[in-house]
Scaffold this active site. Structure first.
Site, short mmCIF file in Angstrom:
data_model
loop_
_atom_site.label_atom_id
_atom_site.label_comp_id
_atom_site.label_asym_id
_atom_site.label_seq_id
_atom_site.Cartn_x
_atom_site.Cartn_y
_atom_site.Cartn_z
N GLU A 1 9.74 22.04 -10.36
CA GLU A 1 8.61 21.21 -10.74
C GLU A 1 7.72 21.10 -9.52
O GLU A 1 8.14 20.57 -8.48
CB GLU A 1 9.07 19.83 -11.20
CG GLU A 1 7.93 18.95 -11.67
CD GLU A 1 8.21 17.48 -11.49
OE1 GLU A 1 7.37 16.80 -10.86
OE2 GLU A 1 9.27 17.01 -11.94
N CYS B 1 4.31 12.77 -9.39
CA CYS B 1 3.90 14.10 -9.85
C CYS B 1 2.96 14.03 -11.04
O CYS B 1 2.27 15.00 -11.34
CB CYS B 1 5.14 14.93 -10.20
SG CYS B 1 6.26 14.10 -11.33
#
Length: 471
Positions: free
Chosen positions: A229, A266
């Protein structure tokens, strides 16, 4: 306060991987009720150690006790949730096609499709979630639930916490099932990914670091899946109808999302698309005012702060970019930054497409739907896209939703992208460069599927089918 790391030696990395490999057969065959009980025991142990762990985490990350207590509870929730899921059959999916007499294609043998653990998993802990994406975080929980031992590379931003949680886990789990290695540089991570005992890797972090490790995973003599990720700008498309109806409240909500965790999520919204009209202009003014009143806390470490400073410095004074807000730092905490540009400038300047990890956002004014879609397409890949005002079924809204789905793993129609629910339907992973595999998720119970490999059993004996059902 952080403690300087001593990198694990090559021998220590190899020993950790060998211990995980030795533990893999027994852990993979552990009956589901026993495995679930151990996941719940980890959750209980984590919460029982709260009074020691949260202050330690706060010393190392500056995230504050409220945030860290909530994150510890989220981590325990994930562990218990995976226990529930595997008891419901998620780690032992079975698809059974009975035999049909005759030759193929009409006839067939009996085929039973099952899933087996892939083997030891390397988990790279994240800086910004010292509990939920760290030693016992979601990647570890998913791998353990799948029946895979885990070798965690501790993040250098919270080494003492990582050691304490690893010691806690070692007192609960069988020997070898969870190992910890440490290293501030690249050597330990590269050695971990290269180790032949490692069967898969999970990573949450920067694009540069993730891509380097992804390349290592694919360059091995026997390549392994690397679930990374990476960076994400998380566009918010604010349509005029939504801003005319509720612009002030949306501006306050968005400002809170931009500065949440000092922008170190994120899913932090780094890009906002608005039209050239009065509701949008009013919304942007209100957003700047709300950001000016915000008070971000200190960033996780000096390296992240330096990267943030460099990122906003690249945007200030850039051709075609207007600085709407540039707050000075308040002691150890950076001020929020807000920029504005138009679609033509954004499309022509790839620097504007890059994530700035921290409390910063770029507003892009678009003329119409076509320009909106071109800006979204230029982003290429992102964890989320938020669409405010696309509530009615119209051809324009259908096109907008299709454009958002093309680049994002999660599309929101209300609220803000920060705050990722742990649930079966969650998707936390989008097209490149937001993740290395947009077909999988690192949050939610489908995350277990990354660490299970399908196997078809043809004409399997009855004892084997029965054993699968009893596991």
């Amino acid at each position: 306060m952080t403690t300087p790391l001593t990198d694990s030696s090559a021998e220590q990395v190899r020993a950790a991987c060998a211990a995980a490999a030795a533990a893999a057969p027994a852990w993979g065959l552990t009956p589901i009720p026993q495995r679930a009980a151990l996941l719940r025991a980890l959750a209980d142990a984590l919460q029982a150690a709260r009074e020691a762990l949260v202050p330690l985490a706060d010393e190392e990350t500056h995230l504050g006790p409220v945030r860290l207590n909530g994150e510890l509870d989220r981590t325990a929730f994930q562990l218990r949730g995976f226990a529930d899921q595997i008891e419901a059959g998620r780690a032992q999916p079975v698809q059974d096609d009975e035999a049909v007499p005759g030759a193929p294609p009409a006839g067939r043998p009996r085929l039973t499709r099952v899933a087996v653990p892939v083997g030891p998993v390397a988990n790279f802990a994240a800086s910004n979630f010292p509990f939920a994406f760290s030693v016992l975080g979601g990647d570890t929980a998913a791998a353990l639930a799948a029946g895979c031992p885990v070798v965690v590379k501790a993040h250098p931003g919270h080494p003492r916490l990582s050691r304490a949680v690893a010691e806690l886990a070692a007192a609960v789990l069988p020997a070898g099932v969870l190992q910890l290695v440490e290293g501030a540089g690249t050597a330990v991570g590269v050695a971990l990914v290269r180790d032949p005992a490692i069967a898969a890797a999970a990573f949450t972090g920067s694009v540069r670091g993730g891509v380097a490790l992804w390349k290592e995973a694919n360059a091995r003599p026997r390549p392994i899946p690397f679930y990374g990720e990476l960076g994400s700008v998380n566009p918010v498309v604010a349509l005029p109808s939504a801003l005319a109806a509720n612009g002030a409240a949306l501006a306050t909500q968005l400002a809170g999302s931009i500065v949440l965790g000092c922008g170190q999520f994120c899913t932090s919204p780094g890009l906002v698309l608005v039209r050239d009209d009065e509701p949008s202009r009013s919304f942007v003014r209100q957003l700047a005012e709300a950001l000016a009143a915000a008070n971000p806390h200190a960033m996780l470490n000096a390296g992240i702060r330096a990267n943030f400073n460099a990122g906003v410095a690249r945007l200030h004074g850039r051709t075609g970019v207007k600085s709407l807000l540039a707050l000075p730092a308040r002691e150890a905490a950076p001020g929020a930054h807000l920029f504005a540009t138009d679609a033509a400038t954004f499309l022509a300047d790839e620097v504007l497409h890059e994530e700035v990890f921290g409390p910063s956002c770029v507003v892009v004014t678009v003329r119409d739907l076509d320009e909106t879609l071109r800006v979204l397409a230029a982003v290429e890949g992102t964890l989320t896209v938020t669409l405010w005002g696309a509530d009615e079924d119209t051809p324009a809204h259908r096109r907008l939703v299709a454009g958002a789905q093309a680049i994002a793993g999660r599309v929101l129609f209300a609220g803000v992208p920060t705050g990722v629910a742990v649930t079966a339907a969650q998707q936390h992973g989008g097209p490149w460069p937001s993740s290395t595999n947009g077909f999988t998720t690192s949050v939610g119970y489908a995350a277990i599927e990354r660490f299970l490999r399908p196997v078809a059993l043809q004409d399997a004996p009855a004892w084997l089918i029965a054993a699968r059902g009893q596991a």
